[in-house]
Scaffold this motif. Structure first.
Motif, short mmCIF file in Angstrom:
data_model
loop_
_atom_site.label_atom_id
_atom_site.label_comp_id
_atom_site.label_asym_id
_atom_site.label_seq_id
_atom_site.Cartn_x
_atom_site.Cartn_y
_atom_site.Cartn_z
N PRO A 1 -0.69 4.37 -13.38
CA PRO A 1 -0.65 3.44 -14.51
C PRO A 1 -0.01 2.09 -14.17
CG PRO A 1 0.09 5.62 -15.20
CD PRO A 1 -0.01 5.63 -13.70
N GLN A 2 0.80 2.05 -13.12
CA GLN A 2 1.50 0.82 -12.75
C GLN A 2 0.81 0.10 -11.59
OE1 GLN A 2 3.60 0.56 -15.10
NE2 GLN A 2 3.60 2.73 -15.57
N ILE B 1 9.78 6.28 -9.19
CA ILE B 1 8.91 5.40 -8.38
C ILE B 1 7.95 4.65 -9.30
CG2 ILE B 1 7.08 5.36 -6.64
CD1 ILE B 1 8.57 7.62 -5.19
N GLY B 2 7.41 5.33 -10.29
CA GLY B 2 6.53 4.65 -11.26
C GLY B 2 7.25 3.52 -11.97
N VAL C 1 0.88 -1.16 0.00
CA VAL C 1 0.00 0.00 0.00
C VAL C 1 0.92 1.21 0.00
CG1 VAL C 1 -1.76 1.26 1.29
CG2 VAL C 1 -1.79 -1.25 1.27
N LEU C 2 0.81 2.04 -1.03
CA LEU C 2 1.76 3.14 -1.21
C LEU C 2 1.04 4.48 -1.27
CD1 LEU C 2 4.58 4.33 -1.89
CD2 LEU C 2 4.08 3.82 -4.29
N ASN C 3 1.40 5.34 -0.33
CA ASN C 3 1.03 6.75 -0.41
C ASN C 3 2.34 7.50 -0.61
OD1 ASN C 3 0.30 9.40 -0.09
ND2 ASN C 3 -1.06 9.03 1.64
N ALA C 4 2.66 7.79 -1.84
CA ALA C 4 3.93 8.43 -2.16
C ALA C 4 3.89 9.94 -1.95
CB ALA C 4 4.33 8.10 -3.60
#
Length: 137
Positions: free
Chosen positions: A115-116, A82-83, A69-72
């Motif tokens: 998109p990823q 990162i993408g 779970v990523l909140n960048a």
């Protein structure tokens, strides 16, 4: 099941930073709530304000964990790196945002992560993390 929550820049200031947008609760206390709610899941938490450290952590767990779970944070809108990293790893990533980024400044409408990602959860406050964890079941 093993899931890692990764928070990016300034999310260490939750509970203090712009409470009208992000609320009054710090993430560490909310994380304990998540651990109690999902007691059958190994939940881990990582936070960094540094883009390269976030990429290093994604690479470290991106072939062995069941979910990320990523909140960048602001890197969502700026980090091609990162993408690209999310595209390169095998572990599915759910992008989360506490606020509705589409109701904020226009630069926040672009994501290099979406998109990823397996999916995107935006605007449900801290509950966005809860919803993201549920998506792995």
């Amino acid at each position: 099941m093993k899931i890692l929550i990764i928070n990016g820049p300034n999310l260490n200031l939750l509970g203090k930073r712009e409470p009208e947008i992000y609320g009054n609760q710090n993430f560490e206390s909310y994380f304990r709530t998540l651990q109690s709610k999902f007691s059958g899941v190994v939940l881990e938490y990582y936070q960094s304000n540094i883009e390269g450290e976030l990429i290093d952590k994604l690479q470290e767990v991106g072939f062995s964990y069941d979910g990320i779970v990523l909140n960048a944070g602001a890197y969502t809108h700026t980090s091609v790196g990162i993408g690209d990293c999310i595209k390169a790893i095998q572990t599915p990533v759910v992008e989360v945002h506490i606020s509705n980024t589409f109701s904020r400044e226009s630069f926040r409408h672009q994501s290099y992560i979406s998109p990823q990602a397996k999916g995107v959860i935006i605007g449900f406050g801290l509950q966005s993390y809860d919803l993201a964890i549920q998506s792995f079941f």
